[in-house]
Design an enzyme around this catalytic site. Sequence first.
Site, short mmCIF file in Angstrom:
data_model
loop_
_atom_site.label_atom_id
_atom_site.label_comp_id
_atom_site.label_asym_id
_atom_site.label_seq_id
_atom_site.Cartn_x
_atom_site.Cartn_y
_atom_site.Cartn_z
N HIS A 135 -3.34 14.33 -27.60
CA HIS A 135 -3.81 12.73 -27.38
C HIS A 135 -4.28 12.28 -28.72
O HIS A 135 -4.41 10.97 -28.96
CB HIS A 135 -4.64 12.62 -26.08
CG HIS A 135 -3.77 13.08 -24.83
ND1 HIS A 135 -4.03 13.30 -23.64
CD2 HIS A 135 -2.61 12.42 -24.62
CE1 HIS A 135 -3.50 13.27 -22.82
NE2 HIS A 135 -2.32 12.89 -23.26
N ASN A 194 -1.53 20.50 -19.14
CA ASN A 194 -2.00 19.76 -20.37
C ASN A 194 -2.13 20.55 -21.53
O ASN A 194 -2.80 20.34 -22.39
CB ASN A 194 -3.17 19.06 -20.06
CG ASN A 194 -3.17 17.97 -18.84
OD1 ASN A 194 -1.91 17.22 -18.75
ND2 ASN A 194 -4.06 18.04 -17.93
N ARG A 217 0.87 -1.23 0.06
CA ARG A 217 0.12 -0.08 0.07
C ARG A 217 0.76 1.25 -0.06
O ARG A 217 0.35 2.37 0.46
CB ARG A 217 -0.77 0.08 1.25
CG ARG A 217 -1.79 -1.01 1.33
CD ARG A 217 -3.07 -0.93 1.85
NE ARG A 217 -4.09 -2.26 2.08
CZ ARG A 217 -3.74 -3.36 3.04
NH1 ARG A 217 -2.57 -3.21 3.78
NH2 ARG A 217 -4.47 -4.18 2.77
N HIS A 276 4.20 11.37 -28.36
CA HIS A 276 3.45 12.07 -27.46
C HIS A 276 4.13 13.61 -27.75
O HIS A 276 3.21 14.65 -28.05
CB HIS A 276 3.73 11.67 -26.05
CG HIS A 276 3.07 12.72 -25.10
ND1 HIS A 276 1.77 12.69 -25.08
CD2 HIS A 276 3.64 13.60 -24.38
CE1 HIS A 276 1.48 13.64 -23.92
NE2 HIS A 276 2.65 14.10 -23.69
N GLU A 333 7.61 19.18 -25.32
CA GLU A 333 6.91 19.37 -23.87
C GLU A 333 7.59 20.57 -23.16
O GLU A 333 6.98 21.45 -22.68
CB GLU A 333 7.40 18.27 -22.79
CG GLU A 333 6.37 16.94 -22.94
CD GLU A 333 5.11 17.07 -22.54
OE1 GLU A 333 4.60 18.24 -21.96
OE2 GLU A 333 4.23 16.33 -22.74
N GLU A 359 -4.92 18.08 -9.44
CA GLU A 359 -5.39 18.48 -10.63
C GLU A 359 -6.87 18.83 -10.34
O GLU A 359 -7.80 18.00 -11.17
CB GLU A 359 -5.23 17.43 -11.74
CG GLU A 359 -5.31 18.12 -13.19
CD GLU A 359 -4.92 17.38 -14.30
OE1 GLU A 359 -3.81 16.78 -14.25
OE2 GLU A 359 -5.67 17.25 -15.46
N HIS A 381 -2.62 19.21 -25.34
CA HIS A 381 -2.59 17.90 -24.84
C HIS A 381 -4.14 17.41 -25.53
O HIS A 381 -4.14 16.07 -25.85
CB HIS A 381 -2.55 17.37 -23.67
CG HIS A 381 -0.97 17.30 -23.12
ND1 HIS A 381 -0.25 18.50 -23.06
CD2 HIS A 381 -0.23 16.14 -22.54
CE1 HIS A 381 0.87 18.25 -22.72
NE2 HIS A 381 0.87 16.87 -22.27
N LYS A 437 2.52 11.69 -10.77
CA LYS A 437 1.42 11.20 -11.71
C LYS A 437 2.03 9.90 -11.95
O LYS A 437 2.96 9.65 -12.52
CB LYS A 437 1.05 11.75 -13.05
CG LYS A 437 -0.12 12.91 -12.60
CD LYS A 437 -0.65 13.37 -13.96
CE LYS A 437 -1.61 14.56 -13.94
NZ LYS A 437 -2.19 15.00 -14.98
N ARG A 477 -3.70 22.43 -12.18
CA ARG A 477 -2.67 21.64 -12.81
C ARG A 477 -2.90 21.40 -14.18
O ARG A 477 -2.05 20.80 -14.92
CB ARG A 477 -2.54 20.09 -12.04
CG ARG A 477 -1.37 19.44 -12.47
CD ARG A 477 -1.10 18.38 -11.36
NE ARG A 477 -0.06 17.42 -11.95
CZ ARG A 477 0.73 16.63 -11.28
NH1 ARG A 477 0.34 16.47 -10.03
NH2 ARG A 477 1.34 15.82 -11.84
N LYS A 483 6.80 23.64 -13.30
CA LYS A 483 6.05 22.39 -12.74
C LYS A 483 5.80 22.29 -11.23
O LYS A 483 4.73 21.98 -10.86
CB LYS A 483 6.49 21.03 -13.38
CG LYS A 483 5.75 19.82 -12.89
CD LYS A 483 5.74 18.86 -14.23
CE LYS A 483 4.68 17.60 -13.71
NZ LYS A 483 4.42 16.78 -14.47
#
Length: 341
Positions: free
Chosen positions: A232, A225, A115, A244, A179, A217, A228, A137, A221, A207
């Site tokens: 995507h 993106n 955990r 990407h 990026e 987010e 994006h 993330k 946040r 960042k």
Amino acid sequence: MTQRVRVDLGARSYDVVVGRGAIGELSSLIPDDVKRVALITQDGVPVDASSHLPGKVSVSRHVIGGSEDHKSLGTIERLCEEFAAAGLTRNDLVVGVGGGMVTDVAGFAAASWHRGVRVVHVSTTLVGMIDAAIGGKTGVNLRSGKNLVGAFWQPSGVICDTAFLDSLPEREQRCGRGEMAKYHFLTGDDLLSLDLDSRIARCVQIKAEVVGSDERESGRRAILNYGHTLGHALEIASDFAIAHGESVAIGMMFAAHLARALGRIDDARVEQHRRVIVDHYGLSVTVPAGIRRDQLVELMHHDKKAVDGLTFVLDGARGIETVRGVDSSALNTAFTALSVL
Ligand code: GLY
């Protein structure tokens, strides 16, 4: 010469060490009570992190496959079985050494094992250094889509040794530049005036500041993106032939045209996007001929952020922000500007 950037999250704050030779500071990120390290990497990652770990820890090495289909729950299960065999306890540590795929998988394995055990990332790619390794993330793909299963799990520290970039293949450099271009629009900073190491450190700082203000987010946040939403969709429509960072570059140019069509920015700001993305970073903003706008719109509706009609992150007088329910006539204007049929 290295610099430390702090990601400020109260008791879970951590340092990102940026610069040539940063790997030499890896042992300073390893908590004193750690006895075992599970080092996760991929074949072909040209970094021997184990020689930079404190001598007193025992190290087990775990190699994951190189292609995107190894970013899976099956890989997490296998890693956890290997952790069990290595006797990794709740007090021990996972170290992810590689690009974004490795640190996403290592982070999720660390979040899941007992955990949650601590994790340190050694990022070896430009995308990883300025984005994937920072901010917690983590996750893996399902057949139904990318990064659909995961957790927010902050690392205890991150190493971004810019000497690793010397041997990074050109395509991965290009993806990193996609990026990196994003950060030019998130602040008013003149990133072009900085040398590469300082620019990477500044991207990390931007960042870190955004993550520190909205870790999970729930709002701000999402500005990370930028580019994006279309990005995507382009990755999927091209069956991942457009990588990407390359997709994000096209996505940002599209977002600039969309913001212009909505009256949020002027022509000069659109031109500034083109100058940074195309002229400075040498990225293409051309959508391949076989990809149609109706296909992209359909894919954008399935984006996990599209909770209320089409959602874009767009530039404007208040800076970059999330805009919901964008109308189809503005979309069509932006597609036409990029010559998408
Ligand atoms: N890559 C975007 C984020 O970390 O939020």
